[in-house]
Design a protein around this motif. Structure first.
Motif, PDB file in Angstrom:
ATOM      1  N   ALA A   1       0.885   3.958   5.577  1.00  0.00           N
ATOM      2  CA  ALA A   1       1.171   5.144   4.757  1.00  0.00           C
ATOM      3  C   ALA A   1       1.320   4.749   3.290  1.00  0.00           C
ATOM      4  O   ALA A   1       0.799   5.430   2.394  1.00  0.00           O
ATOM      5  CB  ALA A   1       2.432   5.839   5.261  1.00  0.00           C
ATOM      6  N   GLY A   2       1.990   3.652   3.035  1.00  0.00           N
ATOM      7  CA  GLY A   2       2.150   3.186   1.662  1.00  0.00           C
ATOM      8  C   GLY A   2       0.836   2.733   1.049  1.00  0.00           C
ATOM      9  O   GLY A   2       0.518   3.071  -0.097  1.00  0.00           O
ATOM     10  N   LYS A   3       0.034   1.992   1.812  1.00  0.00           N
ATOM     11  CA  LYS A   3      -1.254   1.507   1.305  1.00  0.00           C
ATOM     12  C   LYS A   3      -2.241   2.636   1.061  1.00  0.00           C
ATOM     13  O   LYS A   3      -3.055   2.573   0.150  1.00  0.00           O
ATOM     14  CB  LYS A   3      -1.884   0.511   2.298  1.00  0.00           C
ATOM     15  N   TRP A   4      -2.195   3.645   1.928  1.00  0.00           N
ATOM     16  CA  TRP A   4      -3.154   4.742   1.848  1.00  0.00           C
ATOM     17  C   TRP A   4      -2.617   5.941   1.083  1.00  0.00           C
ATOM     18  O   TRP A   4      -3.297   6.958   0.974  1.00  0.00           O
ATOM     19  CB  TRP A   4      -3.570   5.191   3.252  1.00  0.00           C
ATOM     20  N   SER A   5      -1.421   5.848   0.559  1.00  0.00           N
ATOM     21  CA  SER A   5      -0.768   6.946  -0.175  1.00  0.00           C
ATOM     22  C   SER A   5      -0.763   8.239   0.636  1.00  0.00           C
ATOM     23  O   SER A   5      -1.181   9.298   0.153  1.00  0.00           O
ATOM     24  CB  SER A   5      -1.445   7.170  -1.533  1.00  0.00           C
ATOM     25  N   GLN A   6      -0.311   8.129   1.880  1.00  0.00           N
ATOM     26  CA  GLN A   6      -0.235   9.279   2.775  1.00  0.00           C
ATOM     27  C   GLN A   6       1.137   9.325   3.423  1.00  0.00           C
ATOM     28  O   GLN A   6       1.859   8.327   3.447  1.00  0.00           O
ATOM     29  CB  GLN A   6      -1.314   9.197   3.854  1.00  0.00           C
TER      30      GLN A   6
ATOM     31  N   HIS B   1       4.326   2.911   8.567  1.00  0.00           N
ATOM     32  CA  HIS B   1       4.850   3.045   7.204  1.00  0.00           C
ATOM     33  C   HIS B   1       4.103   2.151   6.215  1.00  0.00           C
ATOM     34  O   HIS B   1       3.883   2.556   5.055  1.00  0.00           O
ATOM     35  CB  HIS B   1       6.352   2.767   7.187  1.00  0.00           C
TER      36      HIS B   1
ATOM     37  N   ASN C   1      -8.951   8.312   4.044  1.00  0.00           N
ATOM     38  CA  ASN C   1      -8.755   9.098   2.821  1.00  0.00           C
ATOM     39  C   ASN C   1      -8.742  10.589   3.137  1.00  0.00           C
ATOM     40  O   ASN C   1      -9.746  11.260   3.034  1.00  0.00           O
ATOM     41  CB  ASN C   1      -9.860   8.789   1.809  1.00  0.00           C
TER      42      ASN C   1
END
Length: 107
Positions: A51-56, A48, A106
Motif C-alpha cells: 500500500a505504501g509503495k503503490w500509494s493505495q 501495508h 495502478n
C-alpha cells in the motif's frame, strides 16, 4: 503402550477406507482456524508495505491480493522463504504475480 503393541500397530496395513474425505470447505475452515500468527502478521505487513509503495489504501491492496489468490497461493505457501528476504524484493514478486494475472497495481 507396550513395545509389542507398538510393533503390532506399525506392521499392520493401513486401511484407507476409515479415513473420511475432506471437502474443500472443511479444509478452508481448518486452514483459517490454524493459520499461524506469524504468517498472519507477515501478510498484514506485506499488505501495508505494498500500500505504501503503490500509494493505495491497504483495503484496496488487500482486495487485489485476495481476488488474485496472491495471499493463498504466494504469500502463505512461501512464507518460509519470504521471511528471509527484504520486503522490497517481496513486493517485486507480488507485482510479478499480479502482472502475470493481468491485474494492474495502478488503480
Amino acid at each position: 503402550m507396550s513395545p509389542e503393541r507398538i510393533a503390532e500397530l506399525k506392521n499392520r496395513p493401513i486401511d484407507l477406507s476409515d479415513i473420511p474425505e475432506v471437502t474443500s470447505e472443511q479444509a478452508e475452515k481448518f486452514y483459517l482456524r490454524h493459520l499461524d500468527k506469524d504468517i498472519f502478521e507477515f501478510v498484514i505487513y506485506m499488505i501495508h508495505v505494498c500500500a505504501g509503495k503503490w500509494s493505495q489504501l491497504p483495503s484496496i491492496v488487500y482486495k487485489k491480493l485476495k481476488d488474485s489468490d496472491c495471499i493463498d497461493k504466494l504469500l502463505v505457501p512461501y512464507y518460509d522463504i519470504f521471511k528471509t528476504q527484504v520486503s522490497d524484493f517481496i513486493v517485486y514478486d507480488i507485482e510479478d504475480y499480479l502482472a502475470a494475472r493481468g491485474i494492474s497495481i495502478n488503480g
